[in-house]
Design a protein around this motif. Structure first.
Motif, mmCIF file in Angstrom:
data_model
loop_
_atom_site.group_PDB
_atom_site.id
_atom_site.type_symbol
_atom_site.label_atom_id
_atom_site.label_comp_id
_atom_site.label_asym_id
_atom_site.label_seq_id
_atom_site.Cartn_x
_atom_site.Cartn_y
_atom_site.Cartn_z
ATOM 1 N N TYR A 57 0.824 -1.210 0.000
ATOM 2 C CA TYR A 57 0.000 0.000 0.000
ATOM 3 C C TYR A 57 0.862 1.266 0.000
ATOM 4 O O TYR A 57 1.815 1.377 0.772
ATOM 5 C CB TYR A 57 -0.940 -0.010 1.202
ATOM 6 C CG TYR A 57 -1.730 -1.290 1.268
ATOM 7 C CD1 TYR A 57 -2.704 -1.573 0.314
ATOM 8 C CD2 TYR A 57 -1.469 -2.237 2.243
ATOM 9 C CE1 TYR A 57 -3.414 -2.757 0.342
ATOM 10 C CE2 TYR A 57 -2.177 -3.428 2.292
ATOM 11 C CZ TYR A 57 -3.143 -3.686 1.331
ATOM 12 O OH TYR A 57 -3.833 -4.863 1.362
ATOM 13 N N GLN A 59 0.491 4.197 1.210
ATOM 14 C CA GLN A 59 0.560 4.927 2.490
ATOM 15 C C GLN A 59 1.592 4.327 3.444
ATOM 16 O O GLN A 59 2.015 4.974 4.406
ATOM 17 C CB GLN A 59 -0.812 5.033 3.157
ATOM 18 C CG GLN A 59 -1.489 3.735 3.482
ATOM 19 C CD GLN A 59 -2.374 3.208 2.354
ATOM 20 O OE1 GLN A 59 -2.114 3.443 1.191
ATOM 21 N NE2 GLN A 59 -3.411 2.468 2.723
ATOM 22 N N TYR A 60 2.065 3.102 3.150
ATOM 23 C CA TYR A 60 3.090 2.469 3.979
ATOM 24 C C TYR A 60 4.364 3.304 4.005
ATOM 25 O O TYR A 60 5.064 3.355 5.010
ATOM 26 C CB TYR A 60 3.377 1.053 3.469
ATOM 27 C CG TYR A 60 4.452 0.330 4.231
ATOM 28 C CD1 TYR A 60 4.305 0.058 5.591
ATOM 29 C CD2 TYR A 60 5.616 -0.083 3.607
ATOM 30 C CE1 TYR A 60 5.292 -0.610 6.296
ATOM 31 C CE2 TYR A 60 6.608 -0.746 4.299
ATOM 32 C CZ TYR A 60 6.438 -1.006 5.644
ATOM 33 O OH TYR A 60 7.425 -1.660 6.331
ATOM 34 N N ARG A 61 4.643 4.012 2.920
ATOM 35 C CA ARG A 61 5.852 4.848 2.850
ATOM 36 C C ARG A 61 5.863 5.941 3.916
ATOM 37 O O ARG A 61 6.912 6.470 4.233
ATOM 38 C CB ARG A 61 5.974 5.496 1.478
ATOM 39 C CG ARG A 61 6.338 4.526 0.414
ATOM 40 C CD ARG A 61 6.447 5.225 -0.920
ATOM 41 N NE ARG A 61 7.038 4.309 -1.875
ATOM 42 C CZ ARG A 61 7.913 4.651 -2.772
ATOM 43 N NH1 ARG A 61 8.304 5.900 -2.881
ATOM 44 N NH2 ARG A 61 8.403 3.772 -3.602
ATOM 45 N N ASN A 62 4.731 6.259 4.457
ATOM 46 C CA ASN A 62 4.633 7.320 5.457
ATOM 47 C C ASN A 62 4.620 6.793 6.882
ATOM 48 O O ASN A 62 4.297 7.529 7.807
ATOM 49 C CB ASN A 62 3.386 8.169 5.203
ATOM 50 C CG ASN A 62 3.427 8.851 3.852
ATOM 51 O OD1 ASN A 62 4.486 9.302 3.419
ATOM 52 N ND2 ASN A 62 2.307 8.896 3.177
ATOM 53 N N THR A 63 4.985 5.522 7.062
ATOM 54 C CA THR A 63 4.976 4.935 8.401
ATOM 55 C C THR A 63 6.392 4.846 8.956
ATOM 56 O O THR A 63 7.382 4.902 8.222
ATOM 57 C CB THR A 63 4.362 3.526 8.390
ATOM 58 O OG1 THR A 63 5.237 2.648 7.677
ATOM 59 C CG2 THR A 63 2.972 3.522 7.763
ATOM 60 N N TYR A 66 8.550 1.890 7.608
ATOM 61 C CA TYR A 66 9.196 2.040 6.301
ATOM 62 C C TYR A 66 10.661 2.445 6.445
ATOM 63 O O TYR A 66 11.501 2.058 5.641
ATOM 64 C CB TYR A 66 8.430 3.050 5.451
ATOM 65 C CG TYR A 66 8.885 3.102 4.013
ATOM 66 C CD1 TYR A 66 8.504 2.104 3.129
ATOM 67 C CD2 TYR A 66 9.688 4.140 3.556
ATOM 68 C CE1 TYR A 66 8.922 2.141 1.805
ATOM 69 C CE2 TYR A 66 10.107 4.178 2.234
ATOM 70 C CZ TYR A 66 9.716 3.180 1.360
ATOM 71 O OH TYR A 66 10.139 3.224 0.054
#
Length: 124
Positions: A57, A59-63, A66
């Motif tokens: 997903y 939006q995973y890059r913003n966790t 990551y």
């Protein structure tokens, strides 16, 4: 994927790499769905299990997690960089293992059928 793996394995055999005497090889398996899903031959190699970061997903890059993937990729890059001097020079007649769908091998390549292996004299 299998043809690529077997091509690299044929090249390792031809150069005496990935043996007990010379454990370094031409492949570095990355497991995206768990190491147990890698072929047995690949599990014997140095590999990295990236399954914890196999999240598709955007939006995973913003966790925060990551960042862990980024750090792991940096460790992999450092491992690979330490092996660069062991890589043999390119040979135009390197063995190539072809899947059935490929009709013509690259120019001057030694063709090895899937399931076969190359010998050192095939790539001299």
């Amino acid at each position: 994927c299998v043809a690529e793996w077997r091509t690299m394995r044929a090249r390792e055999i031809a150069t005496g790499m990935a043996t007990e005497q010379c454990p370094h090889g031409l492949t570095y398996p990355l497991a995206l769905t768990g190491w147990q899903n890698l072929p047995a031959e690949a599990r014997k190699r140095q590999y990295r299990d990236l399954e914890p970061w196999n999240i598709p997903y955007p939006q995973y890059r913003n966790t925060e997690e990551y960042i862990g993937l980024h750090r792991e990729v940096r460790r992999i890059a450092a491992d690979l960089a330490s092996e660069v001097d062991r890589v043999p020079s390119w040979r135009p007649n390197w063995p190539v293992v072809l899947p059935m769908a490929v009709l013509r091998p690259p120019h001057n390549a030694t063709v090895v059928p899937i399931g076969g292996s190359a010998t050192a004299d095939q790539v001299s």
